[in-house]
Design an enzyme around this catalytic site. Structure first.
Site, mmCIF file in Angstrom:
data_model
loop_
_atom_site.group_PDB
_atom_site.id
_atom_site.type_symbol
_atom_site.label_atom_id
_atom_site.label_comp_id
_atom_site.label_asym_id
_atom_site.label_seq_id
_atom_site.Cartn_x
_atom_site.Cartn_y
_atom_site.Cartn_z
ATOM 1 N N ASP A 34 0.824 -1.213 0.000
ATOM 2 C CA ASP A 34 0.000 0.000 0.000
ATOM 3 C C ASP A 34 0.852 1.255 0.000
ATOM 4 O O ASP A 34 1.855 1.333 0.695
ATOM 5 C CB ASP A 34 -0.887 0.018 1.255
ATOM 6 C CG ASP A 34 -1.968 -1.037 1.199
ATOM 7 O OD1 ASP A 34 -2.588 -1.195 0.140
ATOM 8 O OD2 ASP A 34 -2.179 -1.710 2.217
ATOM 9 N N GLY A 144 -7.991 -3.267 10.103
ATOM 10 C CA GLY A 144 -8.915 -3.766 11.128
ATOM 11 C C GLY A 144 -10.378 -3.441 10.899
ATOM 12 O O GLY A 144 -11.165 -3.390 11.839
ATOM 13 N N ASP A 172 -9.665 -6.467 -1.507
ATOM 14 C CA ASP A 172 -8.760 -5.937 -0.473
ATOM 15 C C ASP A 172 -9.566 -5.344 0.675
ATOM 16 O O ASP A 172 -10.328 -4.401 0.477
ATOM 17 C CB ASP A 172 -7.876 -4.855 -1.129
ATOM 18 C CG ASP A 172 -6.845 -4.267 -0.188
ATOM 19 O OD1 ASP A 172 -6.627 -4.805 0.913
ATOM 20 O OD2 ASP A 172 -6.228 -3.240 -0.580
ATOM 21 N N GLY A 174 -10.502 -6.496 5.094
ATOM 22 C CA GLY A 174 -11.395 -7.231 5.987
ATOM 23 C C GLY A 174 -11.578 -8.695 5.658
ATOM 24 O O GLY A 174 -12.547 -9.314 6.084
HETATM 25 C C1 DX5 Z 1 -6.273 -0.856 3.472
HETATM 26 C C2 DX5 Z 1 -5.267 -1.525 2.605
HETATM 27 C C3 DX5 Z 1 -5.180 -2.999 2.756
HETATM 28 C C4 DX5 Z 1 -4.941 -3.480 4.150
HETATM 29 C C5 DX5 Z 1 -5.866 -4.644 4.355
HETATM 30 O O1 DX5 Z 1 -6.644 0.361 2.960
HETATM 31 O O2 DX5 Z 1 -5.486 -1.241 1.246
HETATM 32 O O3 DX5 Z 1 -4.256 -3.562 1.836
HETATM 33 O O4 DX5 Z 1 -3.629 -3.894 4.426
HETATM 34 O O5 DX5 Z 1 -5.826 -5.029 5.666
HETATM 35 P P1 DX5 Z 1 -6.893 -6.041 6.274
HETATM 36 O O6 DX5 Z 1 -6.819 -7.314 5.482
HETATM 37 O O7 DX5 Z 1 -6.419 -6.203 7.683
HETATM 38 O O8 DX5 Z 1 -8.235 -5.381 6.200
HETATM 39 ZN ZN ZN Z 2 -4.329 -2.303 -0.340
#
Ligand code: DX5
Ligand code: ZN
Length: 214
Positions: A34, A144, A172, A174
């Protein structure tokens, strides 16, 4: 069969090389990275220099998710990181089409990201410039969060819109083991996981996630 893409944003920043080594031991081919500017999203994360550094210490292919305003201003720097896949948010620029052309011209795979409130129909006139579509299943920027269930319908609709084209759907935000299975069944091929992989027993969780989408 879908593929799990670990999101390095969810890893332990104090032990980043250990986390990268772990992912490589686990035969990870693709890493989701990211890039956040504190404007398009409130958070600030990995800049191009840090991404380039990570890339030099890794054998994985990088999928850079650009969450920035004025993405064109940052594109050359992101290309210079060596990332093989680069995605741009539809909502971040009036010139998505041109961005996609530039990404492809640099020999990288070009992705468009759509936020939870953006309908997949906006991609209709971009479709021939796209290698992958990243469907945000949370609002971007914060870890989260809870998976937005309406996204499953969006994945199915996007799959229909893609038809026979060789375009992959990525999700992508949750995602845990059960949700990974649901996204896979709906048509997602690239499944990003942060928190559900890196918190707790990583080895066990990674195996469970991979088994879920086999
Ligand atoms: C959030 C990011 C994601 C994040 C996902 O804006 O784009 O790539 O790391 O994290 P989880 O899987 O914990 O929601
Ligand atoms: Zn991402």
């Amino acid at each position: 069969m879908a593929q799990i893409l670990p999101s390095i944003f969810g890893a332990d920043i104090m032990h980043l090389q250990d986390e990268i080594d772990f992912l490589e031991r686990e035969q990870t081919k693709l890493l989701h990275v990211d890039l956040m500017d504190g404007n398009f999203v409130s958070n600030i994360a990995f800049g191009p220099n840090q991404i380039a550094e990570m890339k030099q210490h890794s054998k994985m292919l990088f999928d850079v998710h650009m969450m920035v305003d004025h993405p064109l201003d940052h594109l050359d720097d992101v290309i210079a990181t060596g990332a093989e896949m680069i995605s741009v948010h539809y909502e971040s620029t009036p010139h998505v089409h041109s961005m996609l052309q530039k990404i492809r011209k640099a020999g990288r795979k070009a992705g468009v990201v759509i936020n939870p409130g953006t309908p997949e129909a906006v991609l209709e006139y971009l479709i021939d410039e796209i290698d992958y579509i990243l469907i945000m299943t949370i609002n971007p920027g914060q870890p989260g969060q809870t998976f937005i269930r309406k996204s499953l319908e969006k994945i199915r609709n996007t799959k229909k819109m893609i038809g026979d084209r060789k375009i992959q759907i990525e999700v992508d935000g949750g995602v845990d083991r059960e949700i990974a299975m649901e996204c896979d069944a709906a048509g997602a091929e690239l499944i990003v996981v942060g928190g559900a992989l890196f918190s707790g027993n990583k080895e066990e969780q990674y195996k469970a996630l991979k088994d879920a989408v086999k």
